[in-house]
Design a protein around this motif. Sequence first.
Motif, PDB file in Angstrom:
ATOM      1  N   ILE A 140       0.847  -1.203   0.000  1.00  0.00           N
ATOM      2  CA  ILE A 140       0.000   0.000   0.000  1.00  0.00           C
ATOM      3  C   ILE A 140       0.881   1.251   0.000  1.00  0.00           C
ATOM      4  O   ILE A 140       0.647   2.199  -0.750  1.00  0.00           O
ATOM      5  CB  ILE A 140      -0.967  -0.020   1.199  1.00  0.00           C
ATOM      6  N   SER A 141       1.918   1.222   0.818  1.00  0.00           N
ATOM      7  CA  SER A 141       2.832   2.369   0.900  1.00  0.00           C
ATOM      8  C   SER A 141       3.530   2.633  -0.440  1.00  0.00           C
ATOM      9  O   SER A 141       3.762   3.780  -0.827  1.00  0.00           O
ATOM     10  CB  SER A 141       3.879   2.079   1.981  1.00  0.00           C
ATOM     11  N   ASP A 142       3.838   1.564  -1.170  1.00  0.00           N
ATOM     12  CA  ASP A 142       4.564   1.682  -2.444  1.00  0.00           C
ATOM     13  C   ASP A 142       3.692   2.204  -3.595  1.00  0.00           C
ATOM     14  O   ASP A 142       4.203   2.494  -4.664  1.00  0.00           O
ATOM     15  CB  ASP A 142       5.157   0.329  -2.846  1.00  0.00           C
ATOM     16  N   GLN A 143       2.384   2.289  -3.359  1.00  0.00           N
ATOM     17  CA  GLN A 143       1.495   2.674  -4.463  1.00  0.00           C
ATOM     18  C   GLN A 143       1.423   4.189  -4.685  1.00  0.00           C
ATOM     19  O   GLN A 143       0.800   4.650  -5.626  1.00  0.00           O
ATOM     20  CB  GLN A 143       0.100   2.102  -4.227  1.00  0.00           C
ATOM     21  N   PHE A 144       2.040   4.955  -3.788  1.00  0.00           N
ATOM     22  CA  PHE A 144       2.034   6.407  -4.014  1.00  0.00           C
ATOM     23  C   PHE A 144       3.316   7.016  -3.449  1.00  0.00           C
ATOM     24  O   PHE A 144       3.885   6.511  -2.488  1.00  0.00           O
ATOM     25  CB  PHE A 144       0.799   7.069  -3.380  1.00  0.00           C
ATOM     26  N   ARG A 145       3.764   8.112  -4.096  1.00  0.00           N
ATOM     27  CA  ARG A 145       4.933   8.853  -3.622  1.00  0.00           C
ATOM     28  C   ARG A 145       4.430  10.151  -3.019  1.00  0.00           C
ATOM     29  O   ARG A 145       4.201  11.135  -3.729  1.00  0.00           O
ATOM     30  CB  ARG A 145       5.900   9.111  -4.781  1.00  0.00           C
ATOM     31  N   PHE A 146       4.249  10.112  -1.727  1.00  0.00           N
ATOM     32  CA  PHE A 146       3.529  11.182  -1.029  1.00  0.00           C
ATOM     33  C   PHE A 146       4.121  12.566  -1.306  1.00  0.00           C
ATOM     34  O   PHE A 146       3.417  13.485  -1.710  1.00  0.00           O
ATOM     35  CB  PHE A 146       3.499  10.884   0.472  1.00  0.00           C
ATOM     36  N   LEU A 147       5.431  12.725  -1.095  1.00  0.00           N
ATOM     37  CA  LEU A 147       6.032  14.060  -1.224  1.00  0.00           C
ATOM     38  C   LEU A 147       5.928  14.599  -2.648  1.00  0.00           C
ATOM     39  O   LEU A 147       5.677  15.782  -2.849  1.00  0.00           O
ATOM     40  CB  LEU A 147       7.492  14.038  -0.780  1.00  0.00           C
ATOM     41  N   LEU A 148       6.122  13.715  -3.639  1.00  0.00           N
ATOM     42  CA  LEU A 148       6.003  14.181  -5.025  1.00  0.00           C
ATOM     43  C   LEU A 148       4.573  14.613  -5.333  1.00  0.00           C
ATOM     44  O   LEU A 148       4.342  15.567  -6.060  1.00  0.00           O
ATOM     45  CB  LEU A 148       6.443  13.084  -5.996  1.00  0.00           C
ATOM     46  N   LEU A 149       3.593  13.895  -4.731  1.00  0.00           N
ATOM     47  CA  LEU A 149       2.192  14.200  -5.009  1.00  0.00           C
ATOM     48  C   LEU A 149       1.726  15.505  -4.353  1.00  0.00           C
ATOM     49  O   LEU A 149       0.710  16.073  -4.746  1.00  0.00           O
ATOM     50  CB  LEU A 149       1.287  13.046  -4.561  1.00  0.00           C
ATOM     51  N   VAL A 150       2.451  15.973  -3.332  1.00  0.00           N
ATOM     52  CA  VAL A 150       2.026  17.230  -2.691  1.00  0.00           C
ATOM     53  C   VAL A 150       2.997  18.375  -3.021  1.00  0.00           C
ATOM     54  O   VAL A 150       2.927  19.444  -2.419  1.00  0.00           O
ATOM     55  CB  VAL A 150       1.885  17.072  -1.148  1.00  0.00           C
ATOM     56  N   THR A 151       3.895  18.149  -3.982  1.00  0.00           N
ATOM     57  CA  THR A 151       4.837  19.198  -4.404  1.00  0.00           C
ATOM     58  C   THR A 151       4.385  19.757  -5.755  1.00  0.00           C
ATOM     59  O   THR A 151       4.114  18.983  -6.681  1.00  0.00           O
ATOM     60  CB  THR A 151       6.266  18.622  -4.519  1.00  0.00           C
ATOM     61  N   PRO A 152       4.275  21.086  -5.904  1.00  0.00           N
ATOM     62  CA  PRO A 152       3.787  21.667  -7.168  1.00  0.00           C
ATOM     63  C   PRO A 152       4.684  21.301  -8.351  1.00  0.00           C
ATOM     64  O   PRO A 152       5.910  21.215  -8.215  1.00  0.00           O
ATOM     65  CB  PRO A 152       3.854  23.176  -6.912  1.00  0.00           C
ATOM     66  N   VAL A 153       4.048  21.108  -9.516  1.00  0.00           N
ATOM     67  CA  VAL A 153       4.817  20.812 -10.735  1.00  0.00           C
ATOM     68  C   VAL A 153       5.059  22.107 -11.538  1.00  0.00           C
ATOM     69  O   VAL A 153       5.813  22.104 -12.503  1.00  0.00           O
ATOM     70  CB  VAL A 153       4.079  19.781 -11.631  1.00  0.00           C
ATOM     71  N   ASN A 154       4.418  23.197 -11.118  1.00  0.00           N
ATOM     72  CA  ASN A 154       4.548  24.453 -11.889  1.00  0.00           C
ATOM     73  C   ASN A 154       5.258  25.527 -11.063  1.00  0.00           C
ATOM     74  O   ASN A 154       4.885  26.702 -11.083  1.00  0.00           O
ATOM     75  CB  ASN A 154       3.165  24.946 -12.329  1.00  0.00           C
ATOM     76  N   ASN A 155       6.281  25.120 -10.311  1.00  0.00           N
ATOM     77  CA  ASN A 155       6.959  26.056  -9.403  1.00  0.00           C
ATOM     78  C   ASN A 155       7.469  27.307 -10.132  1.00  0.00           C
ATOM     79  O   ASN A 155       7.230  28.439  -9.692  1.00  0.00           O
ATOM     80  CB  ASN A 155       8.117  25.345  -8.702  1.00  0.00           C
ATOM     81  N   ASN A 156       8.174  27.120 -11.255  1.00  0.00           N
ATOM     82  CA  ASN A 156       8.770  28.259 -11.966  1.00  0.00           C
ATOM     83  C   ASN A 156       7.700  29.216 -12.500  1.00  0.00           C
ATOM     84  O   ASN A 156       7.813  30.437 -12.374  1.00  0.00           O
ATOM     85  CB  ASN A 156       9.665  27.782 -13.118  1.00  0.00           C
TER      86      ASN A 156
END
Length: 615
Positions: free
Chosen positions: A247-263
């Motif tokens: 279950i833990s391996d099914q998502f990457r928590f930090l990547l999922l809550v980090t913006p992809v449009n920072n710049n």
Amino acid sequence: MIESITDSFVKKVTRSLKRGKQVHRRLPDGGLLYIDRPLPFLLLFRHPAGQPDHATADFLKAYAAYIISHEERTEELRPLVQGIARTMADTFGAFMIIELMAAPADTSGVPLFKVLGPEEQLPTTTQTIQRELQSIKLPGILTSVEIVSNAPLLQEPHCLMPEEDLKKSGILMLGLQLKPIYKNAATGKIYPLLLRTLRARVANALKKTVFDFMSVQTTHHPVHFQALGRQSVNRVVWRIDRQLTSISDQFRFLLLVTPVNNNEAWAEFRKAKYKKPPTFHYRLMPIDADQLKRKLYNIPIEKVDDPTLGFLFRDKRHELDKMLTMLSDRNTPDFLYSSMQLYGTVDDQLLKVAEGILAAIPEPTRSEEIDIIPVPEFVAQAERELAFLREQYPALDSGVDVRDDIVGLIVSKGRLNVGTDAKIPRHRAEALIQHEVGTHILTYFNGKAQPLQQLYVGSPGYEELQEGLAVLSEWLVGGLDQDRMRILAARVVAVHHLTKGCSFTDNFCRLRDEYRFDDETAWNVAMRVHRGGGLTKDAVYLRGLVHLLSYLKEGNELEPLLIGKIRQDYIPIVQELIYRNVLRPMPIKPRYLLDPLLKPKLEQLKAGISVFNLL
């Protein structure tokens, strides 16, 4: 399951024990004989006639040697208990039997614990069990211990071994009667949380008693009382460990809550003269949180009868539940409340330390242009550090990925991700490599080398110790500069104001105007703290460092903290599992523990230094 305990069965059991083998056999009427390995003690429980008491019987399952049977089977149980006791007394020089029982239903005036012991013999063992039971504290319950004669255990119809035989063979017979506070007297219903807590505490008290007896009376001298726990682990434990990891391996928590449009968000924020809060976009959600929660709570953790491992799994389930809730609430106000439960908030003491750092280092002075290391050069340096770790542990399957959808550096699933626009000062490169590779990747693979997968997935709340270790590693290699300490302090201050209802723009302006950070640094701190809807995780860096320095000042060692992704109060749990041979020694050590030039700094930590000494 056998229908009766025959002489032939008893001979097979004692033969196996003489050969040093494990014995695990079903007994009549659902009874159980379990001996993990030859040991000079045995715990015993007999269900009262016609009234099975499975709750009290479950107390025994925390031990490495026990028999669960029935009062009606006493006659045929005698030769089995006597055979085991005499065989083990011959092997170890002495033997101990502890019989567990629940007090009768009418328990008014009955002490919480009643110890049945020999009136004159072995007073130190009786004192040990009394002291250890007395130290058990339960909310709202008076802990009372009474010592009485063990004569009832030596009289018919309950007697399993005559007193004369006990004396001749060097066998001690103790009884422990529990007041069944874990059961509703009227309905017989069990209070599961109270039962679980009492079970774990009684297990420790009895292990310490047995340890005391063995150290004095037998030839078997374990290094620690926890070494008396079970070494072999049920298959159900490994299955549940895998299910939680899956279950833990099914998502990457930090990547999922980090913006992809920072710049883009930064450019938009600047264009609006820092007046309008930015709009962040996130990766598409790869999971259905509700379905994963259903799977999570379908994992039968209650089947784990080992109290230590059961606690570890329940703790992990609680954390995964919180994370899935946060992912469901991403970009909403509710995200912050779950974050506060998962990562904590900023207490007054930590806020004082952070503000003290910001006051002690008012603002950076830039006399010359910073030398930024090119990303390809930094990647090559990180790869060399991975090769150094791989020499110690060839199974270290890691690497560096350069990506345009992240900011700075992130370790995820044992790999280092570097942002294409990462601006890393050359003088900080080695410190950041020790932070990311020498701590986060190292503990991931040290955890992965263990049979228990929770050690690489991460115990709940492991981030505080992890980040404390990672920041300390920066100091050990001489790369923890004042700018870095200001940023760690700024994160704490920003998290504090976030939890008090402060907006993104207010937090940004405070960092820039009051604490004199440049625009881009203030943006990065505010973005990290406000991402997802409000992430309080960034306070753990400084909090972890403060707690770690305090831990080392108390004389504790640094090395055991690197066995996997654990939190500080898991050290006794990890140590117990090492004593029980459930866990193995860690295969990888960081460069700073192997470099003789850094020994004076490690000694300095033991002598005790504060965060301000690191400046």
